[in-house]
Design an enzyme around this catalytic site. Structure first.
Site, PDB file in Angstrom:
ATOM      1  CE1 TYR A  41      41.972  41.619  38.498  1.00 49.21           C
ATOM      2  CE2 TYR A  41      40.012  42.995  38.672  1.00 49.21           C
ATOM      3  CZ  TYR A  41      41.244  42.743  38.116  1.00 49.21           C
ATOM      4  OH  TYR A  41      41.752  43.615  37.171  1.00 49.21           O
ATOM      5  N   GLY A  42      39.261  37.534  43.044  1.00 56.85           N
ATOM      6  CA  GLY A  42      38.380  37.135  44.157  1.00 56.85           C
ATOM      7  C   GLY A  42      39.034  37.066  45.515  1.00 56.85           C
ATOM      8  CB  CYS A  72      34.187  41.113  37.072  1.00 58.35           C
ATOM      9  SG  CYS A  72      35.210  40.504  38.419  1.00 58.35           S
ATOM     10  CG  ASN A  73      29.173  38.609  40.276  1.00 54.67           C
ATOM     11  OD1 ASN A  73      28.055  38.968  40.586  1.00 54.67           O
ATOM     12  ND2 ASN A  73      29.383  37.839  39.220  1.00 54.67           N
ATOM     13  CB  CYS A 191      31.719  33.985  40.300  1.00 57.86           C
ATOM     14  SG  CYS A 191      33.340  34.027  39.488  1.00 57.86           S
ATOM     15  CB  THR A 192      31.128  36.481  35.079  1.00 55.76           C
ATOM     16  OG1 THR A 192      32.449  36.929  35.416  1.00 55.76           O
ATOM     17  CG2 THR A 192      30.134  37.556  35.434  1.00 55.76           C
ATOM     18  CG  HIS A 193      35.709  32.893  35.999  1.00 53.09           C
ATOM     19  ND1 HIS A 193      35.737  34.250  36.153  1.00 53.09           N
ATOM     20  CD2 HIS A 193      36.896  32.547  35.434  1.00 53.09           C
ATOM     21  CE1 HIS A 193      36.905  34.705  35.707  1.00 53.09           C
ATOM     22  NE2 HIS A 193      37.619  33.680  35.270  1.00 53.09           N
TER      23      HIS A 193
HETATM   24  N1  DGL Z   1      34.667  36.518  37.267  1.00 50.34           N
HETATM   25  C1  DGL Z   1      34.815  37.273  38.466  1.00 50.34           C
HETATM   26  C2  DGL Z   1      33.514  37.423  39.233  1.00 50.34           C
HETATM   27  O1  DGL Z   1      32.486  37.442  38.654  1.00 50.34           O
HETATM   28  C3  DGL Z   1      35.877  36.909  39.435  1.00 50.34           C
HETATM   29  C4  DGL Z   1      36.899  35.922  39.179  1.00 50.34           C
HETATM   30  C5  DGL Z   1      38.165  36.213  39.943  1.00 50.34           C
HETATM   31  O2  DGL Z   1      38.295  35.798  41.108  1.00 50.34           O
HETATM   32  O3  DGL Z   1      38.987  36.897  39.359  1.00 50.34           O
HETATM   33  O4  DGL Z   1      33.473  37.561  40.422  1.00 50.34           O
END
Ligand code: DGL
Length: 273
Positions: A41-42, A72-73, A191-193
């Site tokens: 999504y980023g 997700c941030n 970012c939660t990843h």
């Molecule tokens: N895990 C998501 C976050 O915390 C974003 C990862 C993505 O780019 O989809 O921002």
């Protein structure tokens, strides 16, 4: 499960948050949804992240969730406020959606002695300036320096973050952030990843720099929230069950999810939108 707490992320990253939620709230039920088919999504526009996030939230509501955490941030930065202000009051006045930016911003300033904080996040989160705005509210004296790492999520989602090439990108982004502000003594993985990279980052960072992941912060904040909002807590079912949904192939999800979550994962595929 009747009324689990919904946990949403664009992919696997929210599992790092779910791990801590489960530790702090072991009796609650959780329903995790990863939009793996449309991750990342980023790098997507505000409108698209909003549309995808709303679809996910409405899906979780349809599954009985009274409360959804945007783990997700990027979704928190780009969709949370509009959902809270425009959608919930009209369509779902009894339901709640919470994010991860506010709880992290409320506390992050306490870790820094030099009053200089670094933020690693997706491009979308950085561009939204949500962290600059939120941290300023709680710690106006703190200088926040952001750095977007658009390559990190694809590295993780494709399991190449531990290769030499993958580590090169991580090291390069660390250098770029610290070159922007050498006084940084605390870095938030916004970012939660990124907690999946914590070990690698820690090995590269100078020893005096604290590295902070969000899982425990978000979990503690949810416990406080549920204590303050007993009416919401009463609606959440408590059978210690966790279920997983993905918009991609469920077998692929189960295999990779084990890197992010301590238990065996058995998911179902769902379609959003
Ligand atoms: N895990 C998501 C976050 O915390 C974003 C990862 C993505 O780019 O989809 O921002």
């Amino acid at each position: 499960m009747t009324n689990p707490i919904g946990v949403f992320d664009s992919g696997y990253g929210g599992l790092t948050i779910l791990t801590e939620l489960k530790n702090k709230l072991p009796n609650h039920d959780f329903l995790y949804l990863g939009d793996n088919a449309r991750t990342p999504y980023g790098t997507r526009s505000f409108e698209v992240v909003y549309e995808f996030t709303l679809q996910a939230v409405e899906y979780l509501f349809s599954q009985g969730c009274e409360l959804v955490i945007l783990a997700c941030n990027t979704a928190s930065a780009k969709a949370l406020r509009s959902i809270q202000q425009n959608v919930l009051p009209l369509k779902y006045p009894e339901k709640r959606v919470l994010g991860v930016i506010r709880p992290s911003s409320e506390i992050i300033g306490n870790y820094s002695k030099t009053k200089n904080i670094g933020i690693f996040a997706t491009e979308g989160t950085v561009k939204s300036e949500s962290y600059l705005i939120e941290i300023e509210k709680f710690f106006p004296e703190i200088m926040v320096t952001q750095h977007a790492c658009p390559i990190w999520v694809p590295l993780i989602e494709n399991s190449i973050h531990e290769t030499l090439g993958g580590k090169w990108f991580v090291e390069n982004d660390i250098k770029l952030l610290l070159a922007k502000n050498s006084k940084i003594d605390t870095i938030l993985l916004a970012c939660t990843h990124y907690p999946l990279l914590a070990k690698i980052i820690q090995e590269i960072l100078p020893e005096n720099v604290n590295l902070i992941s969000q899982g425990q912060i978000v979990a503690k904040s949810l416990v406080d929230y549920l204590q303050r909002h007993q009416e919401i807590n009463d609606k959440c079912s408590k059978n210690s069950k966790i279920e997983f949904l993905t918009t991609e192939n469920h077998l692929d999800f189960d295999k990779k999810a084990s890197q992010f979550f301590s238990e065996i994962v058995s998911s179902k595929t769902v379609r959003l939108g």
